[in-house]
Design an enzyme around this catalytic site. Structure first.
Site, mmCIF file in Angstrom:
data_model
loop_
_atom_site.group_PDB
_atom_site.id
_atom_site.type_symbol
_atom_site.label_atom_id
_atom_site.label_comp_id
_atom_site.label_asym_id
_atom_site.label_seq_id
_atom_site.Cartn_x
_atom_site.Cartn_y
_atom_site.Cartn_z
ATOM 1 N N ARG A 328 54.462 115.837 -41.025
ATOM 2 C CA ARG A 328 55.357 115.410 -42.109
ATOM 3 C C ARG A 328 54.855 115.882 -43.464
ATOM 4 O O ARG A 328 55.649 116.120 -44.376
ATOM 5 C CB ARG A 328 55.546 113.892 -42.092
ATOM 6 N N GLU A 731 60.206 104.209 -47.968
ATOM 7 C CA GLU A 731 59.158 105.173 -48.305
ATOM 8 C C GLU A 731 59.447 106.053 -49.525
ATOM 9 O O GLU A 731 58.528 106.327 -50.312
ATOM 10 C CB GLU A 731 58.876 106.066 -47.091
#
Length: 782
Positions: A328, A731
């Site tokens: 990621r 997030e």
């Protein structure tokens, strides 16, 4: 008897607490009064025992002998557990690599690794007994810092990832300007208010129930089952709430649940385990720190022509989730910027430190920090405002909308977000005023930065993008809801309840969410990746619609009207030209033997990912935002103050604006802490020196911006049919803390007339800021 009446004018009527309405967190009053029940508040069954972990005292070594005789003789001790007492598989690896033992047998691989557990009548007795162990090691060479690792031939904990599009090396080599650099980016402790805890109650036969503070009940279920050597159906995990998680309870809860369960089944008594904060911080994984190498080629106007990134991460002794985290990071090395040519690789490094794990953003923030450093380098090299370089390189039209992993950006709104924030925050005028101030201020310097965010939403492991829910409607019209997500203070339960209330058009207080349990909704995904509302909201909606469809069929058939004439209105149902209360319809349906319960399910569409090729669509959509931060620094001490922050953030059509604002504000503060004050320090023996609030500095209330403006982009809606066209909010706001780092950098750069990139490492502690100031003063005088 069913009450019937003529249809009144109800155009203005609404349910209380439906979707789009700002509602206070359902447990907020309990949180502030202390009434909220956490695991350590639960009444303990008679005879409950307490476990505590004995930790290794070397970073890397072979266990030559382990004398636990004095431990066993200590007051109150009932049992001492070692690797030999694990009845099933001695492994807690979430990826199945068999590299993370419950308790090690022959070798320890980090200082603070749990190597035995003491079970005693009281927690204090178990804790004190641990220190009586006599363990002899043959110490082996230890790798502590990433800088000790040979990056040309490193030992990796898992397979690295490579992303390529175009010929990056050729693009860089032929560019008018080239810059190469390195950034050291620190990690972060989760510092949840409620620490790790497991509470196991043995049942008959193979059964055990474990109350676990975990974000991933199904994984804890499977890990406990493996460790006990029993089928998953014998293990039930229950989670009512957590006192914070932030990713630290996605895999790290496995150990504590397993130890409690093993001890409970061995002794046939309830067992609880809760470490001290010091041991919790020492023995559990953290956000990965990174060593980011970058090279960029660009033209005279600041257009990036090619980039080459290497993201080397300190992963610790085991893989844990490091593969997905470092993946990621690469997925976000572009942030909001189009790279005509790109090459990016990850290096998940083995080190003799605790195995690092998930943390809010899951590697994405680290990737974005690398992208923003490149932007900063280009801006200072050309003597331009970094915001100009950012806007010049934004994703755009059809020839500038493909990511390094070959996903097309179809929902780009970053230009509008940044343009609006630039105006609302008065960025241009303030930047000019700050330049004038710095020119006349010898000691105090000010800085400003406006940074964007593009954050991909979905688990990058495709199979995790699924969720289940269970909905019961009782005969009085009240609704019982259970789903696979976990509540850790973020308000997930409230949002999902609002979704169900909206479907049935009943007031929110009619919907009750019960504790998450593997016995009701199986095979759930972790509450992580910002997907809690997306996945569980859709699953709950699916369940509610199944029941609703049955009710519509029943009402239409009973009253002889077409189905489209059965309409759910606030707390009642219109059937043809009549209305009846919702509860009356439910009672009548029950008497007609209509099923009033449903299991819902949802899987995210469109996503796919080929890791070997580095291509696919790992994300369902992107969430966007922008933040403008202003700081002042003292060039004699390096100390700084955050003067003002303005945030404009995209949550699509908000399910609950109050909760979303809270997530944005909290995420920003946590991101700011990561990049400014929260410093993890290991000594050369591998001992974590920042293992308590006395040595590890999270932001205080006094560290918040003096002026703090947060606004939702209320014009935005998700182009994908996510739950009520909302977007994830957990997030992405964390990344807004990057604006503070770059505002500090801007203030430091003023010392050398903005001609030298400060190259601030993070966290930008006052010491680092002061060293950067001195470095730039020297550069200016050369």
């Amino acid at each position: 008897m069913m009450t019937k009446h003529l249809v009144p004018d109800t155009t203005a009527a609404k349910i209380r607490g439906g979707v789009g309405e700002g509602q206070v967190h359902d447990s907020a009053h309990k949180h502030v009064t202390g009434e909220a029940i956490y695991i350590d508040d639960m009444a303990e069954p008679a005879g409950t025992l307490h476990a505590y972990l004995g930790l290794s005292t070397v970073a890397h070594g072979k266990i030559l002998s382990m004398d636990l005789s004095e431990v066993e003789k200590a007051p109150g001790v009932v049992a001492v557990l070692t690797a030999r007492d694990v009845p099933g598989v001695n492994d807690l690896s979430p990826t199945g690599l068999n590299d993370e033992p419950v308790l090690p047998e022959d070798y320890v691989q980090f200082l603070g690794q749990p190597i035995f557990a003491v079970v005693a009548e009281t927690r204090e007795q178990a804790r004190r007994a641990c220190h009586k162990a006599k363990i002899e090691y043959e110490e082996l060479p230890a790798l502590i810092e990433p800088g000790q690792v040979d990056l040309t031939n490193p030992r990796l904990v898992t397979k690295p990832l490579k992303l390529t599009r175009g010929d990056a090396q050729q693009a860089i080599a032929s560019a008018p300007h080239r810059i190469k650099g390195q950034m050291n980016l620190g990690g972060q402790d989760h510092f949840y208010l409620e620490g790790q805890i497991g509470f196991a109650i043995p049942g008959e036969d193979m059964d055990v129930t474990v109350y676990s503070s975990t974000q991933h009940p199904s994984e804890v279920q499977h890990m406990v089952a493996h460790a006990l050597g029993v089928p998953s159906h014998a293990v039930t995990i229950e989670v009512r709430r957590m006192g914070g998680g932030f990713g630290g309870k996605e895999t790290q809860a496995n150990l504590f649940a397993a130890i409690a369960a093993i001890a409970a089944k061995k002794l046939n008594r309830a067992v609880k385990i809760r470490p001290d904060r010091d041991d919790d911080m020492t023995a559990t994984g953290k956000r990965h720190d990174f060593l980011i190498d970058y090279e960029v080629g660009f033209d005279d106007d600041g257009n990036i022509l090619g980039v080459d990134f290497s993201y080397a991460a300190r992963c610790g002794y085991a893989a844990d989730l490091s593969g997905a985290v470092t993946d990621r990071a690469l997925f976000h090395c572009d942030n909001t910027y189009f790279y005509p040519a790109v090459h990016a690789v990850s290096k998940p490094l083995y080190t003799n430190t605790v195995s690092n794990t998930a943390f809010r953003g899951f590697g994405g923030p680290q990737g974005i920090v690398g992208a923003e450093r490149v932007i900063e380098e280009v801006a200072y090299a050309l003597g331009k405002d970094p915001l100009e370089i950012r806007k010049r390189n934004f994703y755009g039209t059809s020839d500038r909308n493909v990511t390094p992993y070959h996903q097309t950006v179809e929902d780009n709104i970053i230009d509008r977000l940044v343009a609006e924030l630039e105006v609302e925050a008065g960025y241009k005028a303030r930047r000019e005023e700050i330049a004038r101030f710095n020119a006349s201020s010898r000691i105090v310097k000010r800085g400003i930065a406006l940074t964007p965010v593009k954050f991909g939403i979905s688990f990058t492991a495709t199979h995790f993008n699924q969720a289940g829910a269970l909905v019961h409607v009782y005969t009085d019209g009240s609704v019982h809801l259970n789903h696979g997500g976990t509540e850790m203070g973020q308000g997930l339960n409230l949002k999902v309840a609002q979704v169900v209330a909206e479907e049935f058009q009943i007031d929110l207080e009619q919907v009750k969410i019960t504790a998450t349990t593997t016995g009701k909704v199986p095979n759930t995904s972790a509450t992580a990746a910002s997907s809690g509302s997306d996945l569980n909201g859709m699953a709950a909606q699916n369940a509610a619609r199944q029941i609703k469809d049955r009710l519509i069929d029943f009402a239409a058939d009973k009253h002889g009207v077409p189905k489209d004439q059965v309409v759910f209105l606030p707390n009642r149902v219109r059937i043809g030209n009549q209305e009846i209360p919702f509860a009356d319809l439910i009672r009548e349906a029950y008497m007609a033997r209509i099923q009033l319960s449903a299991a819902g399910f949802y899987k995210t569409p469109k996503i796919h990912w080929d890791r070997d090729k580095g291509q696919g669509r790992p994300f369902y959509y992107f969430a966007y935002g922008a933040a403008c931060s202003e700081v002042s620094i003292d060039t004699l001490t390096g100390e700084y103050v955050v003067e003002r922050v303005d945030i404009l953030h995209d949550v699509g059509r908000s399910i609950n604006p109050a909760l979303d604002r809270g997530q944005i504000e909290g995420g920003f503060i946590q991101g700011m802490g990561w990049l400014t004050t929260e410093e993890l320090v290991w000594d050369n023996k591998g001992r974590l020196r920042t293992h308590a609030p006395s040595t590890y500095k999270i932001p205080l209330a006094s560290d918040r911006p003096k002026i703090f403006n947060v606004k939702l982009a209320d014009w935005s809606e998700n182009v994908e049919p996510a739950i009520h066209r909302s977007k994830a909010v957990g997030e992405p706001p964390f990344v807004h803390g990057v604006s503070v780092l770059h505002a500090i950098s801007d203030a430091v750069a003023s010392v050398a007339d903005y001609k030298v990139c400060p190259r601030l490492d993070a966290p930008a502690t006052p010491e680092r800021v002061l060293m950067a100031v001195e470095r730039l003063k020297t550069a200016k005088n050369l």
